[in-house]
Design an enzyme around this catalytic site. Structure first.
Site, mmCIF file in Angstrom:
data_model
loop_
_atom_site.group_PDB
_atom_site.id
_atom_site.type_symbol
_atom_site.label_atom_id
_atom_site.label_comp_id
_atom_site.label_asym_id
_atom_site.label_seq_id
_atom_site.Cartn_x
_atom_site.Cartn_y
_atom_site.Cartn_z
ATOM 1 N N HIS A 15 38.104 28.259 12.768
ATOM 2 C CA HIS A 15 37.566 29.609 12.794
ATOM 3 C C HIS A 15 36.391 29.688 11.827
ATOM 4 O O HIS A 15 36.373 29.012 10.799
ATOM 5 C CB HIS A 15 38.641 30.629 12.384
ATOM 6 C CG HIS A 15 39.811 30.627 13.315
ATOM 7 N ND1 HIS A 15 39.768 31.215 14.562
ATOM 8 C CD2 HIS A 15 41.035 30.082 13.210
ATOM 9 C CE1 HIS A 15 40.923 31.029 15.163
ATOM 10 N NE2 HIS A 15 41.713 30.340 14.364
ATOM 11 N N ALA A 16 35.417 30.499 12.148
ATOM 12 C CA ALA A 16 34.272 30.802 11.287
ATOM 13 C C ALA A 16 33.587 29.553 10.743
ATOM 14 O O ALA A 16 33.048 28.769 11.505
ATOM 15 C CB ALA A 16 34.677 31.765 10.191
#
Length: 91
Positions: A15-16
């Site tokens: 994620h991210a």
């Protein structure tokens, strides 16, 4: 084609920022690279594709590549997600 199944060990999954790092590393290879989670397969050089998989810590993914540097690409990316501290590399 070369492929490897790995368990994602870093604490935030893909994620991210870890996903951005994954895409950046994947972009260094000339091979076509994909990630598969369950039945969904996406381009490993696409941040939106990777984010759409929702890969969290403990998830099992398959990294596959086809091209002149396919083994190096898969092994490098597998190591990246298999390391518990890979999120710290970019933090």
């Amino acid at each position: 084609m070369y492929k490897k199944t790995v368990v994602v060990k870093n604490k935030t999954g893909l994620h991210a920022r870890p996903a951005a790092l994954f895409v950046q590393v994947a972009g260094n290879f000339s091979s076509s690279i994909w990630i598969q989670k369950d039945e969904k397969k996406v381009n490993a050089k696409s941040i939106m594709g990777i984010m759409s998989l929702g890969v969290s810590r403990g998830a099992t993914i398959t990294i596959m590549a086809n091209g002149p540097d396919e083994i190096k690409a898969v092994e490098t990316l597998a190591e990246l997600v298999s390391t518990e501290t890979s999120d710290e590399v970019i933090g």
